[in-house]
Each structure stands twice: as C-alpha cells, then as structure tokens.
Design an enzyme around this catalytic site. Structure first.
Site, PDB file in Angstrom:
ATOM      1  N   HIS A  35       0.793  -1.228   0.000  1.00  0.00           N
ATOM      2  CA  HIS A  35       0.000   0.000   0.000  1.00  0.00           C
ATOM      3  C   HIS A  35       0.830   1.286   0.000  1.00  0.00           C
ATOM      4  O   HIS A  35       0.289   2.372  -0.167  1.00  0.00           O
ATOM      5  CB  HIS A  35      -0.944   0.044   1.210  1.00  0.00           C
ATOM      6  CG  HIS A  35      -0.246   0.379   2.491  1.00  0.00           C
ATOM      7  ND1 HIS A  35       0.406  -0.561   3.239  1.00  0.00           N
ATOM      8  CD2 HIS A  35      -0.075   1.558   3.147  1.00  0.00           C
ATOM      9  CE1 HIS A  35       0.936   0.018   4.296  1.00  0.00           C
ATOM     10  NE2 HIS A  35       0.670   1.306   4.272  1.00  0.00           N
TER      11      HIS A  35
HETATM   12  C1  UD1 Z   1      -2.083   6.031   5.145  1.00  0.00           C
HETATM   13  C2  UD1 Z   1      -0.808   6.604   5.738  1.00  0.00           C
HETATM   14  C3  UD1 Z   1       0.274   5.534   5.742  1.00  0.00           C
HETATM   15  C4  UD1 Z   1      -0.211   4.278   6.436  1.00  0.00           C
HETATM   16  C5  UD1 Z   1      -1.525   3.821   5.827  1.00  0.00           C
HETATM   17  C6  UD1 Z   1      -2.067   2.662   6.616  1.00  0.00           C
HETATM   18  C7  UD1 Z   1      -0.464   8.998   5.319  1.00  0.00           C
HETATM   19  C8  UD1 Z   1       0.285   9.991   4.520  1.00  0.00           C
HETATM   20  N1  UD1 Z   1      -0.315   7.723   4.927  1.00  0.00           N
HETATM   21  O1  UD1 Z   1      -1.814   5.714   3.799  1.00  0.00           O
HETATM   22  O2  UD1 Z   1       1.413   6.012   6.426  1.00  0.00           O
HETATM   23  O3  UD1 Z   1       0.762   3.270   6.275  1.00  0.00           O
HETATM   24  O4  UD1 Z   1      -2.473   4.889   5.871  1.00  0.00           O
HETATM   25  O5  UD1 Z   1      -2.984   1.908   5.902  1.00  0.00           O
HETATM   26  O6  UD1 Z   1      -1.132   9.357   6.242  1.00  0.00           O
HETATM   27  N2  UD1 Z   1      -9.052   4.879   0.551  1.00  0.00           N
HETATM   28  C9  UD1 Z   1     -10.295   4.312   0.441  1.00  0.00           C
HETATM   29  N3  UD1 Z   1     -10.966   4.029   1.585  1.00  0.00           N
HETATM   30  C10 UD1 Z   1     -10.496   4.288   2.817  1.00  0.00           C
HETATM   31  C11 UD1 Z   1      -9.225   4.877   2.926  1.00  0.00           C
HETATM   32  C12 UD1 Z   1      -8.506   5.169   1.791  1.00  0.00           C
HETATM   33  O7  UD1 Z   1     -10.783   4.058  -0.655  1.00  0.00           O
HETATM   34  O8  UD1 Z   1     -11.177   3.987   3.822  1.00  0.00           O
HETATM   35  C13 UD1 Z   1      -8.269   5.146  -0.677  1.00  0.00           C
HETATM   36  C14 UD1 Z   1      -8.552   6.506  -1.303  1.00  0.00           C
HETATM   37  O9  UD1 Z   1      -8.459   6.328  -2.684  1.00  0.00           O
HETATM   38  C15 UD1 Z   1      -7.386   7.335  -0.813  1.00  0.00           C
HETATM   39  C16 UD1 Z   1      -6.259   6.308  -0.766  1.00  0.00           C
HETATM   40  O10 UD1 Z   1      -6.877   5.102  -0.351  1.00  0.00           O
HETATM   41  O11 UD1 Z   1      -7.092   8.413  -1.663  1.00  0.00           O
HETATM   42  C17 UD1 Z   1      -5.132   6.670   0.186  1.00  0.00           C
HETATM   43  O12 UD1 Z   1      -5.642   6.878   1.513  1.00  0.00           O
HETATM   44  P1  UD1 Z   1      -4.824   7.793   2.562  1.00  0.00           P
HETATM   45  O13 UD1 Z   1      -5.453   7.678   3.883  1.00  0.00           O
HETATM   46  O14 UD1 Z   1      -4.603   9.139   2.001  1.00  0.00           O
HETATM   47  O15 UD1 Z   1      -3.395   7.127   2.586  1.00  0.00           O
HETATM   48  P2  UD1 Z   1      -2.983   5.599   2.759  1.00  0.00           P
HETATM   49  O16 UD1 Z   1      -2.345   5.170   1.490  1.00  0.00           O
HETATM   50  O17 UD1 Z   1      -4.125   4.822   3.283  1.00  0.00           O
HETATM   51  N1  UDP Z   2      -3.989  -5.251   8.697  1.00  0.00           N
HETATM   52  C1  UDP Z   2      -5.289  -5.731   8.806  1.00  0.00           C
HETATM   53  N2  UDP Z   2      -5.938  -6.091   7.659  1.00  0.00           N
HETATM   54  C2  UDP Z   2      -5.366  -6.021   6.433  1.00  0.00           C
HETATM   55  C3  UDP Z   2      -4.030  -5.535   6.346  1.00  0.00           C
HETATM   56  C4  UDP Z   2      -3.378  -5.144   7.499  1.00  0.00           C
HETATM   57  O1  UDP Z   2      -5.840  -5.838   9.906  1.00  0.00           O
HETATM   58  O2  UDP Z   2      -6.022  -6.363   5.439  1.00  0.00           O
HETATM   59  C5  UDP Z   2      -3.297  -4.831   9.936  1.00  0.00           C
HETATM   60  C6  UDP Z   2      -1.963  -5.481  10.145  1.00  0.00           C
HETATM   61  O3  UDP Z   2      -2.120  -6.732  10.792  1.00  0.00           O
HETATM   62  C7  UDP Z   2      -1.242  -4.457  10.993  1.00  0.00           C
HETATM   63  C8  UDP Z   2      -1.787  -3.134  10.484  1.00  0.00           C
HETATM   64  O4  UDP Z   2      -3.009  -3.456   9.813  1.00  0.00           O
HETATM   65  O5  UDP Z   2      -1.592  -4.606  12.362  1.00  0.00           O
HETATM   66  C9  UDP Z   2      -0.823  -2.514   9.545  1.00  0.00           C
HETATM   67  O6  UDP Z   2      -1.445  -1.450   8.903  1.00  0.00           O
HETATM   68  P1  UDP Z   2      -1.000  -0.956   7.452  1.00  0.00           P
HETATM   69  O7  UDP Z   2      -0.222  -2.001   6.759  1.00  0.00           O
HETATM   70  O8  UDP Z   2      -2.222  -0.432   6.796  1.00  0.00           O
HETATM   71  O9  UDP Z   2      -0.110   0.333   7.795  1.00  0.00           O
HETATM   72  P2  UDP Z   2       1.415   0.542   8.267  1.00  0.00           P
HETATM   73  O10 UDP Z   2       1.699  -0.348   9.414  1.00  0.00           O
HETATM   74  O11 UDP Z   2       2.283   0.282   7.084  1.00  0.00           O
HETATM   75  O12 UDP Z   2       1.446   1.991   8.604  1.00  0.00           O
END
Ligand code: UD1
Ligand code: UDP
Length: 366
Positions: free
Chosen positions: A209
């Site tokens: 991601h």
């Molecule tokens: C964010 C964090 C990242 C973290 C990740 C965990 C920032 C800059 N990044 O990244 O550090 O590792 O969360 O998962 O804060 N979207 C949906 N539904 C949702 C949420 C997101 O469709 O419920 C899609 C949207 O297209 C959105 C994209 O995901 O634009 C990115 O979401 P965003 O929260 O901006 O960043 P993450 O990539 O999730």
């Molecule tokens: N996780 C989850 N479901 C998923 C993918 C990840 O519950 O489909 C959990 C995972 O076990 C971990 C956390 O989400 O505890 C990690 O989050 P993510 O990878 O979104 O973000 P990061 O840790 O890279 O910020």
C-alpha cells in the site's frame, strides 16, 4: 467527569492507529485518574478499514468523527487541523495522544503544540532516512513538537538523541503492536483459512500500500510480476488496500492467475493475524506487518528500499527486496531453504500499553 480526572484526547484516523490505540485505550479504561476521548479524523472510512477494528477490538466509540476522508496531503492535513482545533478548544484536554506517522498524526500534533497542550507521541523516533516518504516528514515534525516521546526500540531512542531531542522527554515503552499481537493472538479468526481453502504453512501472505510503490507504475508492475511468478510455486494471498485497488484499476491490471494469486479485500485484524500465524512467509511494504511477521515467527520479504525496523534485517529475519522482481524471487528462495530461527525480543515485553499509561500519569501529575 470528576473535576480531578485528567482528560486525554486520542487522535486516530488510519488502520494501524486503531490497532495501536486499542492497546493503550484498554489500559486507560482501567485507570481511575483519566478520561479518554477518541477523535477519529475519518482518514480511513471504508467499514473494512475502520469500523471493523472498533467492534472487533473493543475500542471505545470515538467521541468525534471528523469525517475528513481522502485528499491531497495539504488538503487532507489542513482540513484535519481545522476540525481538530475546534474539538481541542471545546474539550480543553490535559493531554493529546498521537500514534505513528500518518497525516492524522501530524495534524493532531501541530494543533496540540500550537495550543500549548501536552503532546505525547507513541511510536516515536522511527526513521527511514528517506524524506520522500510522507511518513518520514510526519514523524520528524511530530517528534520535534512532542513533550513525551514513547520509543519502541533503542534505535528509535538513539535517532531522537541524535536529532537533539531532550533525553528527559524520551521514554522506552516497547512496541504497542507487540502487546496487541500477544493479547489478540488467541482470539484470531482462523475461519478465514478454510474460507479461502488455505493449508497452514503453504501460502505466502502479501500486503502492498505504500505510496512509493503504488504511485510508481514501474514498482507496482515489478511487484505484481514477482507475485504472479511466485504464484506458480505457492498460493499467494493478498488482502488489498483500497489505495492499491484504485491504482491497479487505473492501470487496467488483470490478475494472470486468480486461482493461486488470491486478491481479496482488506481483512479484519483477527483475520489478519490468523493469516500471519499460518502462512509460510510474508511479503509486504507495511511497517506493522513487518513486525507482526517477527512476532509470529515468519520470514519477511520487505518490498521497500529501506526500513525503520532495521533490527529485523540485521538479525536475518527480514530481507529488503526493493520493488525488484529478481530480488523478491531470490529472497523467497532464500527463506524457503533457510528458515530463520526466531530469537530475542526486540520490541519490549508486551507491556508497552501499561508503561505508557504509567508515564502519562506521572507526567500529568508532576
Ligand atoms: C495512510 C498513511 C500511511 C499508512 C496507511 C495505513 C499517510 C500519509 N499515509 O496511507 O502512512 O501506512 O495509511 O494503511 O497518512 N481509501 C479508500 N478508503 C479508505 C481509505 C482510503 O478508498 O477507507 C483510498 C482513497 O483512494 C485514498 C487512498 O486510499 O485516496 C489513500 O488513503 P490515505 O489515507 O490518504 O493514505 P494511505 O495510502 O491509506
Ligand atoms: N492489517 C489488517 N488487515 C489487512 C491488512 C493489514 O488488519 O487487510 C493490519 C496489520 O495486521 C497491521 C496493520 O493493519 O496490524 C498494519 O497497517 P497498514 O499495513 O495499513 O499500515 P502501516 O503499518 O504500514 O502503517
């Protein structure tokens, strides 16, 4: 609320923060000196990215959901700051608690610091050394405006000292994600294995991601080419983050082998730890999943050029394979031949939540 109770406002917004906050919130609920109010920024909003964690992990319902949603960094962080400021001015908390390194973390931290509210950062001090990552900017800024810095590892502590943070503000807590893994391990939802027809130890679990991978067509293509190739040898299960789903759709990605490259929706935490406990190995660009691979004794191929969790690489439990197909395949073959013997305890004793609450008590009653 009793007038002598302290009020803590916890800012969360993204999936890993719900998991981290679950640990500390459980401890705060047990303490008689404090009232916690959770503020959900709404950064993650799909039910499988948000609600499921609150219900499954028994996290208190947020007192506020700011419903900010997705957007560019400036728009998202700015809207969060505006809405968070209103909440802080109304609630007048004694302390604000932020987790990790997302835009929700940074927004909460900047508003608290400017309103002179005590700010505590959990999972402080991590550095990748790569300022192109939005998370690196969020961490550095948050750490430098925080009053209390809860570090998970000695490396994190050293990073803060190196940057000139006051020694007295740093507290070694261990990692709250280790507490979570220990607490929820026995509650894992193993039904997902039979639902997906998976045999224990016979599949690779993958997650992707990170912006650096999803937003680069070359990197995304290389990672998916590697996973497709691996699927000739082992079942691959990929619970897909919505960001990656969107970018794959934009590239008209067609799964070449849906039978063995199993792309599913995001799973719940209790399903995720069932997959982690039972897989043969993990390939991921997630920070949290790299650590969970170690907690559950699974080798990890990290789909990044660097990691904050350097101790796992140094110990040989984790291999950095970049987004390079040959390196990913080589790491897979290495780990299938040489399964590491997992030793040590890099992330504390599983009492990080309790240590954090004790330190907060001492600091807020000093
Ligand atoms: C964010 C964090 C990242 C973290 C990740 C965990 C920032 C800059 N990044 O990244 O550090 O590792 O969360 O998962 O804060 N979207 C949906 N539904 C949702 C949420 C997101 O469709 O419920 C899609 C949207 O297209 C959105 C994209 O995901 O634009 C990115 O979401 P965003 O929260 O901006 O960043 P993450 O990539 O999730
Ligand atoms: N996780 C989850 N479901 C998923 C993918 C990840 O519950 O489909 C959990 C995972 O076990 C971990 C956390 O989400 O505890 C990690 O989050 P993510 O990878 O979104 O973000 P990061 O840790 O890279 O910020």
């Amino acid at each position: 609320m009793s007038p002598d109770k302290k009020k803590i406002l916890t800012i969360v917004g993204a999936r890993p923060q719900f998991i981290k906050a679950a640990v500390v919130s459980r401890r705060l609920k047990q303490a008689d000196w404090v009232q916690e109010i959770i503020v959900h920024t709404g950064q993650h909003y799909d039910p499988e990215m948000s609600d499921i964690f609150f219900s499954e992990m028994d996290i208190p319902t947020p007192g506020y959901n700011l419903e900010i949603g997705s957007g560019s960094h400036g728009t998202q962080t700015g809207k969060m700051m505006q809405a968070i400021e209103e909440v802080f001015l109304k609630e007048k908390p004694d302390c604000v608690l932020v987790y990790g390194d997302t835009n929700s973390t940074l927004a909460g931290a900047l508003v608290a610091a400017k309103l002179h509210i005590t700010l505590a950062h959990v999972e402080s001090g991590l550095r990748s050394g790569n300022k192109k990552m939005p998370e690196e900017i969020n961490r550095i800024c948050t750490d430098h405006v925080s009053d209390l810095l809860f570090v998970p590892t000695d490396t994190a502590r050293q990073n803060l000292l190196h940057e000139g943070c006051a020694k007295s503000s740093i507290a070694m807590s261990g990692d709250v994600m280790y507490d979570a893994a220990l607490f929820y391990a026995t509650k894992s939802n193993d039904d997902i294995l039979s639902e997906l027809g998976l045999k224990p130890q016979c599949f690779l679990l993958a997650t992707i991601h990170r912006a650096e991978n999803t937003d680069s067509p070359q990197r995304l293509d290389a990672i998916f080419a590697a996973l497709a190739e691996l699927a000739h040898e082992i079942d691959v299960v990929l619970p897909l983050h919505p960001r990656t789903k969107r970018l794959l759709a934009e590239r008209n990605f067609q799964n070449p082998n849906p039978e063995r490259l199993r792309i599913i929706g995001p799973v719940s935490y209790l399903q995720m730890i069932a997959l982690e406990k039972n897989c043969a190995l993990i390939a991921t660009d997630s920070g949290g999943v790299q650590k969970e691979a170690y907690f559950f004794g699974r080798p990890c191929i990290t789909l990044r050029d660097e990691t904050e969790w350097v101790e796992l690489v140094n110990a040989g439990y984790n291999r950095l394979a970049e987004a390079n197909k040959d390196k990913i395949l080589a790491a897979y073959r290495h780990f299938m031949k040489n399964k590491p013997e997992f030793k040590g305890s890099f992330y504390g004793k599983g009492d990080a939540g309790q240590l954090i609450v004790s330190r907060l008590h001492a600091y807020l009653h000093r």
